[in-house]
Scaffold this motif. Structure first.
Motif, short mmCIF file in Angstrom:
data_model
loop_
_atom_site.label_atom_id
_atom_site.label_comp_id
_atom_site.label_asym_id
_atom_site.label_seq_id
_atom_site.Cartn_x
_atom_site.Cartn_y
_atom_site.Cartn_z
N UNK A 41 0.61 -1.38 0.22
CA UNK A 41 0.27 0.25 -0.01
C UNK A 41 0.69 1.15 -0.12
N UNK A 42 1.70 1.11 0.89
CA UNK A 42 3.04 2.16 0.46
C UNK A 42 3.84 2.08 -0.59
N UNK A 43 3.98 3.40 -1.02
CA UNK A 43 4.60 3.05 -2.42
C UNK A 43 5.51 3.12 -2.29
N UNK A 44 6.07 4.57 -1.67
CA UNK A 44 7.84 4.33 -1.41
C UNK A 44 8.45 3.21 -1.14
N UNK A 45 7.15 2.60 -0.18
CA UNK A 45 8.16 1.20 0.49
C UNK A 45 8.34 0.67 -0.81
N UNK A 46 7.43 0.16 -1.23
CA UNK A 46 7.02 -1.04 -2.57
C UNK A 46 8.40 -0.58 -3.28
N UNK A 47 8.61 0.79 -3.64
CA UNK A 47 9.93 0.94 -4.65
C UNK A 47 11.72 0.53 -4.53
N UNK A 48 11.43 0.99 -2.95
CA UNK A 48 12.34 0.83 -2.65
C UNK A 48 12.82 -0.50 -2.84
N UNK A 49 11.33 -1.83 -2.19
CA UNK A 49 12.13 -2.65 -1.82
C UNK A 49 12.15 -3.14 -3.08
N UNK A 50 11.34 -4.13 -4.07
CA UNK A 50 11.65 -3.51 -5.72
C UNK A 50 13.28 -3.47 -6.21
N UNK A 51 13.71 -2.35 -5.55
CA UNK A 51 14.73 -1.90 -6.52
C UNK A 51 15.75 -2.98 -5.75
N UNK A 52 16.11 -2.89 -4.29
CA UNK A 52 16.62 -3.92 -3.84
C UNK A 52 16.49 -4.93 -3.89
N UNK A 53 15.66 -5.78 -4.49
CA UNK A 53 15.65 -7.57 -4.81
C UNK A 53 15.57 -7.14 -6.69
N UNK A 54 15.42 -6.27 -6.97
CA UNK A 54 15.37 -5.88 -8.43
C UNK A 54 14.51 -6.28 -9.58
N UNK A 55 13.42 -6.14 -8.53
CA UNK A 55 11.60 -6.95 -9.59
C UNK A 55 10.84 -5.67 -9.70
N UNK A 56 9.73 -6.22 -10.29
CA UNK A 56 8.68 -4.64 -10.37
C UNK A 56 8.53 -4.54 -9.31
N UNK A 57 7.82 -2.77 -8.62
CA UNK A 57 7.17 -2.98 -7.61
C UNK A 57 5.92 -2.35 -8.10
N UNK A 58 4.68 -2.68 -7.44
CA UNK A 58 3.25 -1.94 -7.40
C UNK A 58 3.09 -1.67 -5.94
N UNK A 59 2.71 0.08 -6.21
CA UNK A 59 2.34 0.21 -4.77
C UNK A 59 1.48 1.59 -4.78
N UNK A 60 0.80 1.89 -3.62
CA UNK A 60 -0.06 2.65 -3.60
C UNK A 60 -2.42 2.50 -3.96
N UNK A 61 -3.15 3.54 -3.68
CA UNK A 61 -4.15 2.58 -4.38
C UNK A 61 -4.41 2.61 -2.69
N UNK A 62 -6.07 0.98 -3.16
CA UNK A 62 -6.73 1.58 -1.56
C UNK A 62 -6.98 0.17 -2.26
N UNK A 63 -7.37 -0.83 -0.40
CA UNK A 63 -8.03 -2.54 -0.33
C UNK A 63 -7.03 -3.40 -1.34
N UNK A 64 -7.39 -3.68 -2.55
CA UNK A 64 -6.50 -4.81 -2.89
C UNK A 64 -6.13 -4.20 -4.21
N UNK A 65 -5.88 -2.73 -4.73
CA UNK A 65 -5.73 -2.08 -5.97
C UNK A 65 -3.99 -2.69 -6.34
N UNK A 66 -3.05 -2.56 -5.37
CA UNK A 66 -1.78 -2.79 -5.37
C UNK A 66 -0.90 -4.00 -5.65
#
Ligand SMILES: NC(=O)c1ccc[n+]([C@@H]2O[C@H](COP(=O)([O-])OP(=O)(O)OC[C@H]3O[C@@H](n4cnc5c(N)ncnc54)[C@H](O)[C@@H]3O)[C@@H](O)[C@H]2O)c1
Length: 347
Positions: A41-66
């Motif tokens: 849900x936390x877009x910044x957190x998704x981006x950081x983890x995605x970058x560290x792990x070298x994979x695509x990241x999805x963040x933001x929205x509400x409920x089940x959006x991400x």
């Protein structure tokens, strides 16, 4: 038996908080799959983890959006769900309905109704639901299960579970959902001691009858949920167990599970407190050591997540049914529901 193995699994993780690092490391170590994406849900957190792990990241929205965006774009075979408790059943249900396999963190839902509904959904789905009761993969815990299956020391007739841990205000301030009934569905029982309850139910059988209560001893004014609980269970197999759990201790002491067994030669005691110590009727002791294989954070969490994750992936890849699922989640929640209803704490 030879098992037909499918291609390596495409694995994704939703919920990138405290426990997610353990899942991400376990996925990296799994011989049966690789990480393809993460979501939070936390877009910044998704981006950081995605970058560290070298994979695509999805963040933001509400409920089940991400989660939905990630599944639609990445087509994972398996999603690990590591979100707050009230998101478990909705996310697992949606994923199973899409035909995506789910490895779900405990508890299976934040209410008994949600946990029971998930049993139905999982039974209808061709995809698998695995539940993260990783303590069943501890070396010493498995040795105790083997001892019961072997039966040479007789059958268990009494059990004890004791969880005395420390959770301070800062733990709840970091993720406030942990302290609320509406999102966590409970405190020390739903979040920490459910692993120990699961072990007792695994060893002694489902709860036929439960009496007990829950209260706040240490965190009144900090959380809504209980920080302490005690109950007595009569198990289907005929044994009785007593249980005590609190987050109000001043340290994380080792969890205790103790079983008394009655056999032809008299009483034996099996005491699981990190290691398993079995005292036979003649007084001889046998110890199964729980290996400490890691340091730092991994020493705290242990290696059992790695084992469970790899085993779940292996089952999914081979098309074999995994052995810890929605029904195991529901039977633990049946005990919690009785205790919470008796406590009057939920208001
Ligand atoms: N098996 C174990 O030993 C163990 C240990 C710790 C935690 N857990 C379980 O793991 C789960 C997470 O616990 P935690 O302590 O990591 O929580 P946390 O609060 O640290 O992290 C939860 C994460 O989920 C994200 N999130 C919330 N709603 C979301 C949504 N709708 N979509 C996407 N992301 C969302 C939050 O932003 C946060 O990053 C809980 O079920 C907890 O009981 C299990």
């Amino acid at each position: 038996m030879t098992v037909e193995q499918g291609p390596p699994l495409r694995v994704a993780v939703v919920g990138l908080g405290d426990i997610s690092g353990v899942h991400l490391d376990a996925v990296a170590a799994s011989p049966h799959g690789g990480l393809v994406a993460v979501a939070d849900l936390d877009e910044a957190r998704a981006t950081t983890v995605g970058a560290v792990r070298g994979v695509a990241s999805y963040g933001g929205g509400d409920g089940l959006d991400a989660l939905e965006a990630m599944v639609e774009r990445e087509s994972p075979d398996v999603v690990h769900v590591c979100t707050p408790h009230d998101r478990h059943a909705p996310m697992a249900t949606w994923l199973l309905e899409q035909g995506v396999h789910v490895l779900l963190e405990k508890p299976s839902a934040h209410t008994l109704a949600g946990a029971e509904a998930l049993v139905e959904v999982a039974a209808r789905s061709d995809a698998q639901l695995g539940l993260c009761f990783q303590n069943r993969y501890n070396t010493a815990a498995r040795a105790l299960r083997d001892l019961l299956d072997d039966g040479s020391l007789g059958a268990p007739y009494a059990g004890r579970g004791v969880v005395t841990w420390r959770r301070e205000a800062a733990y709840y301030a970091r993720s406030p959902w942990r302290g609320r009934w509406a999102e966590a569905g409970g405190g020390v029982l739903a979040n920490q001691a459910i692993h120990t309850l699961d072990l007792l139910l695994w060893y002694l059988g489902d709860a036929a009858d439960v009496e007990g209560t829950a209260l706040r001893l240490a965190l009144d004014g900090v959380v809504e949920v209980e920080d302490t609980a005690t109950f007595r269970v009569r198990h289907d197999g005929g044994a009785t167990s007593v249980f005590w759990a609190t987050n109000g201790h001043l340290a994380d002491s080792p969890v205790l599970v103790e079983l008394l067994l009655r056999g032809d030669d008299g009483q034996a005691v099996a005491r699981l407190e990190t290691d398993l110590v079995v005292t036979r009727p003649d007084g001889r002791e046998e110890t199964t050591r729980e290996p400490v294989l890691a340091t730092g954070e991994r020493a705290y969490w242990g290696v059992s997540h790695d084992r469970l994750v790899a085993d779940f992936h292996a089952h999914v890849r081979d098309g074999r049914p995994f052995w810890i699922g929605a029904e195991d989640g529901a039977r633990a929640m049946r005990v919690l529901e009785t205790v919470y209803a008796a406590s009057g704490l939920r208001g």
